[in-house]
Scaffold this motif. Structure first.
Motif, short mmCIF file in Angstrom:
data_model
loop_
_atom_site.label_atom_id
_atom_site.label_comp_id
_atom_site.label_asym_id
_atom_site.label_seq_id
_atom_site.Cartn_x
_atom_site.Cartn_y
_atom_site.Cartn_z
N THR A 16 17.00 39.90 47.82
CA THR A 16 17.16 38.90 46.77
C THR A 16 15.92 38.01 46.69
N LEU A 48 24.76 44.29 38.62
CA LEU A 48 26.12 43.92 38.19
C LEU A 48 27.14 44.93 38.71
N TRP A 50 26.76 46.76 41.42
CA TRP A 50 26.85 46.49 42.86
C TRP A 50 27.74 45.29 43.14
N SER A 51 27.67 44.29 42.28
CA SER A 51 28.54 43.11 42.45
C SER A 51 30.01 43.49 42.32
N GLY A 54 30.96 45.25 45.38
CA GLY A 54 31.12 44.29 46.48
C GLY A 54 32.45 43.58 46.43
N ILE A 63 28.21 41.02 47.53
CA ILE A 63 28.56 40.14 46.41
C ILE A 63 27.47 39.09 46.20
N ASN A 66 23.85 40.48 45.16
CA ASN A 66 23.75 41.03 43.81
C ASN A 66 24.05 40.01 42.73
N CYS A 67 24.92 39.06 42.99
CA CYS A 67 25.15 38.00 42.00
C CYS A 67 23.92 37.10 41.87
#
Length: 84
Positions: A16, A48, A50-51, A54, A63, A66-67
């Motif tokens: 990130t 999104l 991946w979120s 998660g 979570i 990726n968010c």
């Protein structure tokens, strides 16, 4: 917290954080001519998904990473459209 959770959190922080310099440089220079719109749209779709994954498996590192990455990517996309 298990070692695998710690590993996931460290990986999430590093992947990130990798986007922060691009967001900062784009914001500071107000230039996005060398940034691929398509690549960032594909990246946003991926993070999104991946979120969602998660949330489905209830993995906090997935979570959060990726968010947060989605927000950073959205900033770049907004700047890409604004500074054309």
């Amino acid at each position: 917290m298990t070692y695998i959770d710690i590993l996931g959190i460290v990986a999430a922080i590093l992947t990130t954080a990798a986007y922060v310099p691009q967001v900062y440089k784009t914001w500071k220079q107000k230039s996005t001519k060398d940034i691929s719109l398509f690549m960032y749209l594909v990246l946003l779709t991926g993070v999104l998904l991946w979120s969602v994954y998660g949330f489905y498996i209830e993995s906090l590192p997935i979570i959060l990473a990726n968010c947060i990455t989605a927000v950073l990517v959205l900033f770049v996309l907004i700047m890409k459209l604004k500074y054309k």
